[in-house]
Design a protein around this motif. Structure first.
Motif, PDB file in Angstrom:
ATOM      1  N   SER A  83       0.859  -1.114  -0.075  1.00  0.00           N
ATOM      2  CA  SER A  83       0.147  -0.105   0.176  1.00  0.00           C
ATOM      3  C   SER A  83       0.974   1.242   0.311  1.00  0.00           C
ATOM      4  CB  SER A  83      -0.724  -0.231   1.246  1.00  0.00           C
ATOM      5  OG  SER A  83      -0.034   0.214   1.650  1.00  0.00           O
ATOM      6  N   THR A  84       0.364   2.253  -0.690  1.00  0.00           N
ATOM      7  CA  THR A  84       1.149   3.239  -0.618  1.00  0.00           C
ATOM      8  C   THR A  84       0.013   4.797  -0.645  1.00  0.00           C
ATOM      9  OG1 THR A  84       2.579   4.925  -1.712  1.00  0.00           O
ATOM     10  CG2 THR A  84       0.400   3.573  -3.092  1.00  0.00           C
ATOM     11  N   THR A  85       0.726   5.918   0.470  1.00  0.00           N
ATOM     12  CA  THR A  85       0.211   6.924   0.633  1.00  0.00           C
ATOM     13  C   THR A  85       0.721   8.539   0.206  1.00  0.00           C
ATOM     14  OG1 THR A  85      -1.644   5.541   2.287  1.00  0.00           O
ATOM     15  CG2 THR A  85      -1.567   8.204   2.038  1.00  0.00           C
ATOM     16  N   VAL A  86       0.396   9.220  -0.586  1.00  0.00           N
ATOM     17  CA  VAL A  86       1.336  10.341  -0.820  1.00  0.00           C
ATOM     18  C   VAL A  86       0.517  11.045   0.439  1.00  0.00           C
ATOM     19  CG1 VAL A  86       1.422  12.858  -2.044  1.00  0.00           C
ATOM     20  CG2 VAL A  86       0.529  10.764  -3.146  1.00  0.00           C
ATOM     21  N   THR A  87       1.897  11.611   1.377  1.00  0.00           N
ATOM     22  CA  THR A  87       1.894  12.436   2.857  1.00  0.00           C
ATOM     23  C   THR A  87       1.850  13.571   2.450  1.00  0.00           C
ATOM     24  OG1 THR A  87       4.401  11.840   3.125  1.00  0.00           O
ATOM     25  CG2 THR A  87       1.776  10.181   4.283  1.00  0.00           C
ATOM     26  N   ASN A  88       2.185  13.471   1.495  1.00  0.00           N
ATOM     27  CA  ASN A  88       2.716  15.523   1.932  1.00  0.00           C
ATOM     28  C   ASN A  88       3.178  15.820  -0.163  1.00  0.00           C
ATOM     29  OD1 ASN A  88       2.114  17.958   2.679  1.00  0.00           O
ATOM     30  ND2 ASN A  88       4.942  17.875   3.141  1.00  0.00           N
ATOM     31  N   ILE A  89       2.914  17.363  -0.331  1.00  0.00           N
ATOM     32  CA  ILE A  89       3.086  17.450  -1.476  1.00  0.00           C
ATOM     33  C   ILE A  89       3.154  19.053  -1.251  1.00  0.00           C
ATOM     34  CG2 ILE A  89       2.585  18.060  -4.088  1.00  0.00           C
ATOM     35  CD1 ILE A  89       0.055  16.206  -3.672  1.00  0.00           C
ATOM     36  N   THR A  90       4.601  19.879  -1.552  1.00  0.00           N
ATOM     37  CA  THR A  90       4.608  21.217  -1.221  1.00  0.00           C
ATOM     38  C   THR A  90       5.292  21.738  -2.609  1.00  0.00           C
ATOM     39  OG1 THR A  90       7.268  20.402  -1.199  1.00  0.00           O
ATOM     40  CG2 THR A  90       5.409  20.592   0.819  1.00  0.00           C
ATOM     41  N   LYS A  91       4.165  22.807  -2.769  1.00  0.00           N
ATOM     42  CA  LYS A  91       5.250  24.197  -3.713  1.00  0.00           C
ATOM     43  C   LYS A  91       4.738  25.553  -3.310  1.00  0.00           C
ATOM     44  CE  LYS A  91       4.760  24.627  -8.616  1.00  0.00           C
ATOM     45  NZ  LYS A  91       6.072  24.649  -9.757  1.00  0.00           N
ATOM     46  N   ALA A  92       5.857  25.987  -3.387  1.00  0.00           N
ATOM     47  CA  ALA A  92       5.979  27.422  -3.024  1.00  0.00           C
ATOM     48  C   ALA A  92       4.369  28.077  -3.483  1.00  0.00           C
ATOM     49  CB  ALA A  92       6.493  28.154  -3.121  1.00  0.00           C
ATOM     50  N   GLY A  93       3.548  28.795  -2.362  1.00  0.00           N
ATOM     51  CA  GLY A  93       2.163  29.203  -2.595  1.00  0.00           C
ATOM     52  C   GLY A  93       0.869  28.406  -3.098  1.00  0.00           C
ATOM     53  N   MET A  94       1.572  27.417  -3.006  1.00  0.00           N
ATOM     54  CA  MET A  94       0.109  25.854  -2.926  1.00  0.00           C
ATOM     55  C   MET A  94      -0.283  25.299  -1.492  1.00  0.00           C
ATOM     56  SD  MET A  94       1.012  25.537  -7.143  1.00  0.00           S
ATOM     57  CE  MET A  94      -0.707  24.468  -7.811  1.00  0.00           C
ATOM     58  N   SER A  95      -0.696  24.452  -2.049  1.00  0.00           N
ATOM     59  CA  SER A  95      -1.079  23.984  -0.559  1.00  0.00           C
ATOM     60  C   SER A  95      -1.472  22.611  -0.801  1.00  0.00           C
ATOM     61  CB  SER A  95      -2.236  24.226   0.054  1.00  0.00           C
ATOM     62  OG  SER A  95      -2.122  25.376   1.078  1.00  0.00           O
ATOM     63  N   PHE A  96      -1.318  21.097  -0.200  1.00  0.00           N
ATOM     64  CA  PHE A  96      -1.627  20.284  -0.691  1.00  0.00           C
ATOM     65  C   PHE A  96      -2.906  19.605   0.375  1.00  0.00           C
ATOM     66  CE2 PHE A  96      -1.322  15.217   0.545  1.00  0.00           C
ATOM     67  CZ  PHE A  96      -1.569  14.933  -0.533  1.00  0.00           C
ATOM     68  N   ASN A  97      -4.471  19.281  -0.744  1.00  0.00           N
ATOM     69  CA  ASN A  97      -5.380  19.056  -0.598  1.00  0.00           C
ATOM     70  C   ASN A  97      -5.707  17.853  -0.870  1.00  0.00           C
ATOM     71  OD1 ASN A  97      -8.330  18.240  -0.193  1.00  0.00           O
ATOM     72  ND2 ASN A  97      -8.636  19.989  -1.813  1.00  0.00           N
ATOM     73  N   ALA A  98      -5.273  16.983   0.788  1.00  0.00           N
ATOM     74  CA  ALA A  98      -5.329  14.879   0.821  1.00  0.00           C
ATOM     75  C   ALA A  98      -6.998  14.806   0.462  1.00  0.00           C
ATOM     76  CB  ALA A  98      -4.573  14.988   2.164  1.00  0.00           C
ATOM     77  N   GLY A  99      -7.887  15.474   0.271  1.00  0.00           N
ATOM     78  CA  GLY A  99      -8.994  15.175   0.410  1.00  0.00           C
ATOM     79  C   GLY A  99     -10.104  14.811  -0.819  1.00  0.00           C
ATOM     80  N   ALA A 100      -8.747  15.066  -1.718  1.00  0.00           N
ATOM     81  CA  ALA A 100      -9.738  15.979  -2.561  1.00  0.00           C
ATOM     82  C   ALA A 100      -8.738  14.383  -3.921  1.00  0.00           C
ATOM     83  CB  ALA A 100      -8.989  17.373  -3.826  1.00  0.00           C
ATOM     84  N   GLY A 101      -9.172  13.810  -5.073  1.00  0.00           N
ATOM     85  CA  GLY A 101      -8.319  13.347  -5.975  1.00  0.00           C
ATOM     86  C   GLY A 101      -8.360  11.759  -5.158  1.00  0.00           C
ATOM     87  N   LYS A 102      -7.107  10.965  -5.637  1.00  0.00           N
ATOM     88  CA  LYS A 102      -6.996   9.799  -5.381  1.00  0.00           C
ATOM     89  C   LYS A 102      -5.275   9.724  -4.977  1.00  0.00           C
ATOM     90  CE  LYS A 102      -6.464   4.430  -6.380  1.00  0.00           C
ATOM     91  NZ  LYS A 102      -6.284   4.116  -7.336  1.00  0.00           N
ATOM     92  N   SER A 103      -5.612   9.581  -3.461  1.00  0.00           N
ATOM     93  CA  SER A 103      -3.829  10.165  -2.469  1.00  0.00           C
ATOM     94  C   SER A 103      -3.097   8.921  -1.753  1.00  0.00           C
ATOM     95  CB  SER A 103      -4.065  11.299  -2.055  1.00  0.00           C
ATOM     96  OG  SER A 103      -4.342  11.169  -1.228  1.00  0.00           O
TER      97      SER A 103
END
Length: 109
Positions: A83-103
């Motif tokens: 199993s795998t989970t995306v735990t974070n995504i970072t990019k200046a000026g943006m925020s990771f929305n873990a509740g959207a998409g398929k992470s």
């Protein structure tokens, strides 16, 4: 989230380097990152956790390419549930929305 600032995983995918499963197969995790409107996001840093069939936890971070994808190699694939989970995504000026998409994703080989 301000419009155009949500980082979304669409999707995360587990797969093998060979089909069907062989003793020398590697396990790959491909992540596609987009903003909430579907545009690809390059140079975003993606962190994934991978749980192996033995329960070991692997973790890695890498940047997306020009089409918003990053691929991780979890090494030699063993029989069992992964199993795998995306735990974070970072990019200046943006925020990771873990509740959207398929992470997250899981597969049994």
């Amino acid at each position: 989230y301000p419009a155009g600032s949500q980082l979304v995983v669409d999707p995360v995918f587990l797969g093998l380097s060979t089909a069907p499963f062989k003793g020398n197969s590697s396990l790959y995790i491909r992540v596609q990152v987009v903003v909430e409107f579907g545009n690809q996001v390059s140079a975003a840093y993606v962190t994934v956790n991978v749980t192996t069939p033995t329960g070991a936890l692997l973790s890695g971070t890498a940047a997306t390419n020009s089409i918003g994808q990053v691929t991780f190699n979890a090494g030699k694939a063993a029989h069992g549930n992964w199993s795998t989970t995306v735990t974070n995504i970072t990019k200046a000026g943006m925020s990771f929305n873990a509740g959207a998409g398929k992470s997250s994703d899981s597969c049994t080989f």
